[in-house]
Design a protein around this motif. Sequence first.
Motif, PDB file in Angstrom:
ATOM      1  N   ARG A 312       6.750  13.829  -5.605  1.00 29.32           N
ATOM      2  CA  ARG A 312       5.839  12.948  -6.337  1.00 29.32           C
ATOM      3  C   ARG A 312       6.039  13.170  -7.836  1.00 29.32           C
ATOM      4  O   ARG A 312       7.096  13.623  -8.248  1.00 29.32           O
ATOM      5  CB  ARG A 312       4.402  13.237  -5.938  1.00 29.32           C
ATOM      6  N   LEU A 361       6.250   6.074  -5.936  1.00 37.88           N
ATOM      7  CA  LEU A 361       4.933   6.234  -5.341  1.00 37.88           C
ATOM      8  C   LEU A 361       4.435   4.932  -4.757  1.00 37.88           C
ATOM      9  O   LEU A 361       4.462   3.894  -5.403  1.00 37.88           O
ATOM     10  CB  LEU A 361       3.941   6.768  -6.379  1.00 37.88           C
ATOM     11  N   GLU A 363       1.439   3.477  -1.585  1.00 42.68           N
ATOM     12  CA  GLU A 363      -0.010   3.423  -1.367  1.00 42.68           C
ATOM     13  C   GLU A 363      -0.588   4.837  -1.234  1.00 42.68           C
ATOM     14  O   GLU A 363       0.097   5.746  -0.778  1.00 42.68           O
ATOM     15  CB  GLU A 363      -0.303   2.646  -0.074  1.00 42.68           C
ATOM     16  N   PRO A 364      -1.865   5.026  -1.602  1.00 44.15           N
ATOM     17  CA  PRO A 364      -2.485   6.345  -1.415  1.00 44.15           C
ATOM     18  C   PRO A 364      -2.572   6.697   0.071  1.00 44.15           C
ATOM     19  O   PRO A 364      -2.826   5.822   0.900  1.00 44.15           O
ATOM     20  CB  PRO A 364      -3.893   6.165  -1.994  1.00 44.15           C
ATOM     21  N   ARG A 369      -3.737  10.914  -2.435  1.00 43.78           N
ATOM     22  CA  ARG A 369      -2.591  10.896  -3.345  1.00 43.78           C
ATOM     23  C   ARG A 369      -1.658   9.774  -2.922  1.00 43.78           C
ATOM     24  O   ARG A 369      -1.517   9.475  -1.734  1.00 43.78           O
ATOM     25  CB  ARG A 369      -1.837  12.237  -3.270  1.00 43.78           C
ATOM     26  N   ARG A 370      -1.030   9.154  -3.906  1.00 48.21           N
ATOM     27  CA  ARG A 370      -0.102   8.075  -3.565  1.00 48.21           C
ATOM     28  C   ARG A 370       1.112   8.671  -2.871  1.00 48.21           C
ATOM     29  O   ARG A 370       1.718   9.610  -3.360  1.00 48.21           O
ATOM     30  CB  ARG A 370       0.308   7.320  -4.825  1.00 48.21           C
TER      31      ARG A 370
END
Lengths: 462, 282
Positions: A312, A361, A363-364, A369-370
């Motif tokens: 990420r 990144l 979708e969450p 968190r994404r």
Amino acid sequence: MANRIPRVPVREQAPEVRATNFDEVCYGYNEEEAVLEASRCLHCKNPRCVSACPVSVKIPEFISAVASRDFGKAASVIAEDSSLPAVCGRVCPQETQCEGSCILGVKGEPVAIGKLERFVADWNRANGRKAPDRISPNGHKVAVVGSGPAGLACAYDLAKAGYEVTVFEALHKPGGVLEYGIPEFRLPKEKVVAAEIADVKALGVKIETNVVVGRTVTVDSLLSEEGFSAVFIGSGAGLPRFMNIPGENLNGVFSANEFLTRNNLMDAYRDDYLTPVMHAKKVVVVGGGNVAMDAARTALRLGGDVTIVYRRTEKELPARREEVHHAKEEGVKFMMLSNPVEITGDEKGWVNRIRCIRMELGEPDESGRRSPVPVPDSEFEIEADSVIMALGTSPNPLIARTTAGLETNRRGCVVADDDGVTTRPGVFAGGDAVTGAATVILAMGAGRKAAAAIDRYVKGLE
Amino acid sequence: MYKILTKEMLSPAICRMKVLAPRVASAARPGQFLIVRPDEHGERIPLTISDYDAEEGSVTIVTQKIGASTKEICALEAGGYFEDVVGPLGLPSDFVEKTDEELSGERYIFIAGGVGTAPVYPQVKYLKSRGVHVDVIIGAKTADLIIYRKEMESVCDNLFICTDDGSEGFKGMVTGLLEKIVTEDGRKYTQAVAIGPMIMMKFATLTAKKLGLPITVSLNTLMVDGTGMCGACRVTVAGKTRFACVEGPEFNGYDVDFDEAMRRQGMYRSEELEADHKCRIR
């Protein structure tokens, strides 16, 4: 006004110096600095810092004792709720707990609660501290499995309530993750860990090392043959995860647990200890938590050029902010939005490259968190002679497999409620063994709650 | 601290010690191992358990001088102490879990190589106590290096010896002898167990496969903690990564990737040589 004073900076070893040694990075406050920093506290009526602390240390109260230079009193205030203040002052993620809720943080910098806690604990150690009073025994024996933060906190509270406590530790030194996981430069072993454990022992707690519960003895044999009324399982989350990508068993690929255990528990970085460790030249550490930072900074100190690969962005790094900052200062490189897909080796089976793919990144996910998604056709290679996997850990199944009636969930964690009550009467659990890998302070909080529940349980047996 | 009760040299490079470790002694089963640390500065060294006596509270270990740490172990004397002894570790041999019915009619052949002969002994002793037919092959470079001959003779049905130089018994490798006693002498077995150097276990497995004989091997991989924490011991078994310390040390030989296991075993070889001879040039 108190909050006009800027947060007092803490003195540290210069990055270029500390990158070549294992001495503690942060020197901590001296008395003058601590008193000045303590004067910044606003003493809120409803201190949000206390409710944000997993063991509810009476923060404004100890800080006010520091401000009036009564450091001994500050130490006793902390000791009411915490058995390991010198540890917590150093390794707690204060920015998401006490300091994260400090009202001063809304417009400026929060009070440096962690640094003040550390100051008080270190001062207390250096200045004629008195050993805690031994309590008259209540005649009951409790076994604690694991001498990490959860087990020590549980043992501490039980001993204070008069129990005869024996802690069983699988390794040859007590401390759990404090000993094998967190490096010397962040948490000195003799000065801090051993000293805090000595305090727990001073209360009468026995620690038996080299006992692997599930192999040497079982929870059942402790209850039925050794006369313990209850057992607390604080065995942590010690099983390393791997990615299951090709090349992971090549020579030069290590779990962060192995790499750190060799260095911390076995002192492999020192010439006078026999355990070997690889002094790699080009190291890739995979992961973004505290363990990844610890592994990266250790590899750097062993002479490596170190890159952290994380899938990420910097914003999502789960590590303490201070660790990321220190790692960068020391020269660790960060390669964000990248994920390994394969490790390749030379003809002798040693790592020579790691192949990664770029991520973006999406979708969450359930954690909010994404979640990272691979970018098609974006693979690239990094040269490396060592790869360290710091992908998190899960609980060791040894105890659950050998204890009748003890339920675990699908992630291998012991099922227990908020008080540490498990599915097996007389058996309690807390810390990483229940939650999966989390923090020192959460484990301590769980150990304390379980100690209270054990006290209620044993008294109920009478 | 764990007291060394007795010590003797079985050969110039192999020593046997009985160590006081009551908790380990009362929990130990055939097939398991332990970890010792000779002193405060030492490595954690995994060693197989060669015998155990719950009543006396003792365990017997056999060590061959190979690197700096094993030399340190062999330099300790009776009356001295190990800093640490922890165990038993790993899973017991799977025959321990079997019922008498399941074991009846079983015929075991053990293939023991070098210092690996020592951990074969408690397994043979155990199986005999359960009434199982057990034959043993001991292989060594030369007659002087054969260990555990008397002990083995006292517990097994037939003992076969081979030496590389022909100084005693069959001249050749354990694989050649195994093939001979099965194909030429017509002895029948239902299960083979090989314990010894990785390379011997690899070829013993190939021979067993050729003879259609199931084979169990005991993997002496690198380890640090021995409880599943570090993963130094990982081996590929049937295409999957397994931890020898907690899921082994015994595996079905057919499924083990021996080449990878041998390569991983040598991971610190250059560092070991250095530990033996501190290089000052660097």
